[in-house]
Design a protein around this motif. Sequence first.
Motif, PDB file in Angstrom:
ATOM      1  N   ARG A  29       0.837  -1.209   0.000  1.00  0.00           N
ATOM      2  CA  ARG A  29       0.000   0.000   0.000  1.00  0.00           C
ATOM      3  C   ARG A  29       0.864   1.248   0.000  1.00  0.00           C
ATOM      4  N   GLU A  30       1.927   1.246   0.819  1.00  0.00           N
ATOM      5  CA  GLU A  30       2.834   2.392   0.865  1.00  0.00           C
ATOM      6  C   GLU A  30       3.481   2.614  -0.503  1.00  0.00           C
ATOM      7  N   ARG A  31       3.874   1.550  -1.159  1.00  0.00           N
ATOM      8  CA  ARG A  31       4.506   1.656  -2.482  1.00  0.00           C
ATOM      9  C   ARG A  31       3.522   2.186  -3.512  1.00  0.00           C
ATOM     10  N   LEU A  32       2.275   1.757  -3.407  1.00  0.00           N
ATOM     11  CA  LEU A  32       1.238   2.273  -4.304  1.00  0.00           C
ATOM     12  C   LEU A  32       0.983   3.757  -4.050  1.00  0.00           C
ATOM     13  N   THR A  44      10.299  13.587  -5.838  1.00  0.00           N
ATOM     14  CA  THR A  44      10.679  12.548  -4.882  1.00  0.00           C
ATOM     15  C   THR A  44      10.807  13.127  -3.477  1.00  0.00           C
ATOM     16  N   ARG A  45      11.323  14.341  -3.380  1.00  0.00           N
ATOM     17  CA  ARG A  45      11.478  14.985  -2.073  1.00  0.00           C
ATOM     18  C   ARG A  45      10.106  15.244  -1.450  1.00  0.00           C
ATOM     19  N   LEU A  51       5.141  11.209   2.966  1.00  0.00           N
ATOM     20  CA  LEU A  51       4.987   9.863   3.524  1.00  0.00           C
ATOM     21  C   LEU A  51       6.001   9.554   4.622  1.00  0.00           C
ATOM     22  N   GLN A  52       6.850  10.530   4.914  1.00  0.00           N
ATOM     23  CA  GLN A  52       7.903  10.400   5.931  1.00  0.00           C
ATOM     24  C   GLN A  52       8.815   9.215   5.653  1.00  0.00           C
ATOM     25  N   ILE A  53       9.314   9.166   4.424  1.00  0.00           N
ATOM     26  CA  ILE A  53      10.276   8.139   4.028  1.00  0.00           C
ATOM     27  C   ILE A  53      11.408   8.802   3.262  1.00  0.00           C
ATOM     28  N   SER A  59      12.469   6.835  -5.109  1.00  0.00           N
ATOM     29  CA  SER A  59      13.074   6.567  -6.420  1.00  0.00           C
ATOM     30  C   SER A  59      13.146   5.079  -6.710  1.00  0.00           C
ATOM     31  N   TYR A  60      13.552   4.306  -5.707  1.00  0.00           N
ATOM     32  CA  TYR A  60      13.701   2.868  -5.880  1.00  0.00           C
ATOM     33  C   TYR A  60      12.385   2.244  -6.340  1.00  0.00           C
TER      34      TYR A  60
END
Length: 177
Positions: A29-32, A44-45, A51-53, A59-60
């Motif tokens: 879900r986080e990746r989606l 990306t920033r 999402l606090q990652i 990017s990955y």
Amino acid sequence: MPEKLTLEREISLEELTRLIRTQKEAKVRERLLILLHIKKGRTTREVGELLQINKGKVSYWVHRFNEEGIQGLSTRPKSGHPAKVDYRDLRQTLSQSPRAFGYPHVVWFPKLVWQYLKEYQQVDVAPEHIYWVIKRAGYTLKVPRPRHYRSSPQKVVEFKKNESSRGKSCAPTSSGS
């Protein structure tokens, strides 16, 4: 200048939203969500802060989606040393009385589980790790507690039944795993 990534594979915002709602695995879900925000045009920033990652993680997952599609977002099996302990066998064993295995005890306790693993599974687990092994097998340690002298007689009888275990014994966890 902030890194602006794009999704090279065709996927709509509606499809991403539907997948997020129906996905059971939190990591997927986080990746989606990462893909959803990138699709909306965020950097990306910005996605990382939202999402606090780490932005490298953003990017990955975008690159992995571009290479493999939705299937690439699922968690892959990790390499590593296979488990020494056969947990299915251990769960089955702990559900039986130690007497079934020739031990003169009524309940399982950590030292007895450690002894069983050495004798029957030929596994040498460090004694300090036996608590983790028991937990991993789906059991928890139960400690009989002494009762106050004014407690009900029924509770005293219960305690005397459990008194033979002396110390910690193994009991299945409520999750039933």
